[in-house]
Design an enzyme around this catalytic site. Structure first.
Site, short mmCIF file in Angstrom:
data_model
loop_
_atom_site.label_atom_id
_atom_site.label_comp_id
_atom_site.label_asym_id
_atom_site.label_seq_id
_atom_site.Cartn_x
_atom_site.Cartn_y
_atom_site.Cartn_z
CG LEU A 60 104.35 -45.04 82.72
CD1 LEU A 60 104.77 -46.35 83.38
CD2 LEU A 60 103.82 -45.31 81.31
CG ASP A 61 97.74 -42.06 82.59
OD1 ASP A 61 98.30 -40.96 82.41
OD2 ASP A 61 96.96 -42.58 81.78
CE LYS A 62 96.76 -42.72 92.79
NZ LYS A 62 95.75 -42.01 93.61
#
Length: 261
Positions: A60-62
């Site tokens: 998942l993106d940050k």
């Protein structure tokens, strides 16, 4: 601190907080989810993916919150990778979008990436690759580069201000899993995700959003994207597993602010 939803000898399912990088990368070498996992699992994570990404099957993106599965055994890693590549593992997201995506109007405006399917579901399809100038971004590639990407969405609610749809709550699920996929696809159809500082399309810049939405909007400093549901077959027992987690408080406060307008 890890919010563990499920764990056994083969895998861990985590509700990832926003603001945490999944694995070490340039500019983010410490304080990552992987390092917390290594400590928690006492180094008992799948080593197939190398030292920087042990057990990482998908990411998942940050600044995206929600569900993530991590492999503890090599057997689990190989099986989960297969499920994701064959699209039998399912991922579903909640997103707050600027405006209201409309496949019919998009076609009239010459945006050919979006088509309407059954029961209000629309599909966005187009190849995604690294942006040729801004290397932090991904983009829809029209030069033959990039990889096939398909996102399907359904509008769950719309939020109207002065007789215009300011934003919409959408459920999005991935047929493919490209970097920034939902963010890039929504940006490409000019209905970017609220709060996204990298992909900014669709924002109503002529409106005083602070006045309309208040502190819930002003304090929200990430994309309004949450990995709500995750389902797959257990890699060893073969039992079906399904998980669902609510959005974190910041997302819920923002959603409530839109619902009040």
């Amino acid at each position: 601190q890890l919010n563990i939803i499920y764990e056994d000898d083969d895998l861990i399912v985590i509700d990832k907080q926003a603001g945490i990088v999944t694995h070490p990368a340039p500019g983010n070498q410490t304080g990552t989810l992987v390092q917390a996992l290594i400590y928690h699992a006492k180094n008992k994570l799948s080593d197939i993916n190398g030292n920087n990404r042990p057990g990482i099957v998908h990411r998942l993106d940050k600044d995206t919150s929600g569900l993530l599965v991590v492999a503890k055994s090599n057997c689990a890693y190989l099986d989960l990778i297969k499920q994701f590549s064959q699209h039998t593992a399912k991922r579903q997201y909640l997103a707050i979008l600027w405006g209201l995506p409309n496949p019919i109007n998009s076609q009239k405006k010459g945006i050919n990436l979006i088509t309407l399917e059954a029961e209000g579901i629309f599909k966005i399809e187009g190849k995604i690759g690294r942006h040729q100038v801004n290397r932090k971004k991904m983009t829809m590639r029209k030069d033959g580069g990039g990889k096939k990407a398909i996102t399907r969405c359904k509008i769950l609610a719309s939020f109207i201000h002065e007789q215009q749809v300011l934003a919409s709550l959408a459920s999005c699920w991935l047929e493919t899993g490209r970097t920034h996929q939902i963010r890039v696809h929504m940006d490409a159809i000019n209905h970017g995700i609220v709060g996204d500082l990298l992909y900014r399309s669709g924002r109503k810049s002529n409106l005083d959003l602070s006045r309309i939405l208040g502190i819930a909007y002003d304090s929200f400093k990430r994309q309004a994207l949450h990995a709500e549901k995750l389902s797959f077959q257990h890699p060893v027992s073969k039992h079906p597993l399904q998980f669902k987690v609510k959005p974190p408080p910041d997302f819920q406060r923002l959603l409530e602010a839109f619902e009040r307008i």
